[in-house]
Enzyme design. Structure first.
Site, mmCIF file in Angstrom:
data_model
loop_
_atom_site.group_PDB
_atom_site.id
_atom_site.type_symbol
_atom_site.label_atom_id
_atom_site.label_comp_id
_atom_site.label_asym_id
_atom_site.label_seq_id
_atom_site.Cartn_x
_atom_site.Cartn_y
_atom_site.Cartn_z
ATOM 1 N N GLY A 34 0.790 -1.232 0.000
ATOM 2 C CA GLY A 34 0.000 0.000 0.000
ATOM 3 C C GLY A 34 0.818 1.275 0.000
ATOM 4 C CB CYS A 244 -24.024 -11.963 -19.903
ATOM 5 S SG CYS A 244 -23.184 -11.649 -21.477
ATOM 6 C CB CYS A 247 -21.879 -15.912 -22.067
ATOM 7 S SG CYS A 247 -21.627 -14.918 -20.587
ATOM 8 C CB CYS A 269 -19.635 -10.440 -19.716
ATOM 9 S SG CYS A 269 -20.485 -11.899 -19.101
ATOM 10 C CB CYS A 275 -18.277 -12.522 -22.358
ATOM 11 S SG CYS A 275 -19.928 -12.615 -23.084
#
Length: 286
Positions: A34, A244, A247, A269, A275
């Site tokens: 971080g 989606c 798919c 997607c 996808c």
């Protein structure tokens, strides 16, 4: 043409000294999760703000045995993704793929692939604004002091004011999160939906900001906790009941698409590689 390129550029475009300096910065970033490590950001053949930070990390790490995937907003075929992929391919001769599971290095902007990272994979994120305190403190020296003193009261106040004004925390991307209980960091412009994928993940996440000249990292198996209040918990985007159109996947991040002729809203997607894999499995990909 390939011979000419090979004699003109160093392997992976950057000179060896630059790659060593970037790798040293990456190692320091991994050692202090971080923490924003400064580095000497080089001029690249794309404009600053278009992925130069992520590109420099990718070029400093990539080797001939690697397989590269580049995505932008979840798409493998966007202009930014295609341009970066073409540059890396030309200067390194690595193989590119659209399948997340085949890739050893994935460079991305805005999205983390739907398939979780493995231990042998590295995800490199292009970061436009690495400093999470920038919206509450304009001076760089003051943000450094606040990080050193772990004084994050101003960013907590920002979340509180959001609740007072809107009744909820409205930050959609760049959601501030605590890394390893020490530093608040900016998870690039990924949506809140992807933020939980960073917590205790198997793979390594590297963040590169070329314009701001900073690198930071989330090593594997590191705690990443979005900031939240007890009575206002962190929430992700909700796609319950939606699938989606291509798919049929559920429980994935979906883009809204409006039909140009009918104006009807459809969902697809955001991760186009995922996808396509699902469509291939169903035998419906055209």
């Amino acid at each position: 043409m390939k011979m000419e390129v090979a004699h003109t550029y160093n392997y992976a475009f950057l000179d060896e000294g630059s790659k060593r300096e970037i790798r040293r910065s990456v190692l320091k970033a991994v050692a202090i999760p971080g923490y924003q490590v400064p580095f000497a950001s080089r001029e690249m053949p794309i404009g600053r703000g278009w992925g130069t930070g992520g590109l420099q990390i990718t070029l400093s790490l990539i080797g001939e045995k690697d397989t590269l995937k580049v995505i932008d907003q979840g798409h493998d075929d966007s202009v930014n993704a295609v341009s970066i992929k073409r540059l890396v391919e030309t200067c390194s001769n690595v193989r590119a793929t659209e399948n997340s599971e085949e890739a050893t290095i994935i460079q991305t902007r805005h999205r983390i692939p739907e398939i979780p990272l493995r231990q042998d994979q590295i995800l490199v994120l292009q970061v436009p604004l690495p400093e999470p305190l920038r919206r509450v403190e304009a001076k760089e020296k003051d943000t450094k002091r606040l990080h050193a003193e772990m004084d994050y009261s101003s960013i907590w106040l920002r979340l509180y004011e959001d609740i007072v004004k809107w009744g909820k925390i409205t930050i959609g991307a760049d959601y501030p999160s605590m890394v390893n209980g020490r530093y608040i960091f900016n998870p690039s412009p990924i949506p809140r939906y992807d933020l939980l994928k960073l917590h205790q993940a198997n793979g390594l996440f590297l963040f590169g900001a070329g314009r701001e000249k900073k690198i930071y990292a989330i090593p594997p198996y590191t705690d990443v906790k979005p900031l939240e209040f007890d009575d206002y918990p962190f929430e992700v985007e909700n796609f319950d009941g939606l699938t989606c159109q291509s798919c049929g996947s559920k429980d994935v991040f979906l883009d809204e698409i409006y039909d140009a002729e009918t104006g009807k809203k459809r969902y697809q997607c955001s991760d186009t590689g995922y996808c396509q894999t699902k469509q291939n499995e169903r035998g419906s990909f055209v």
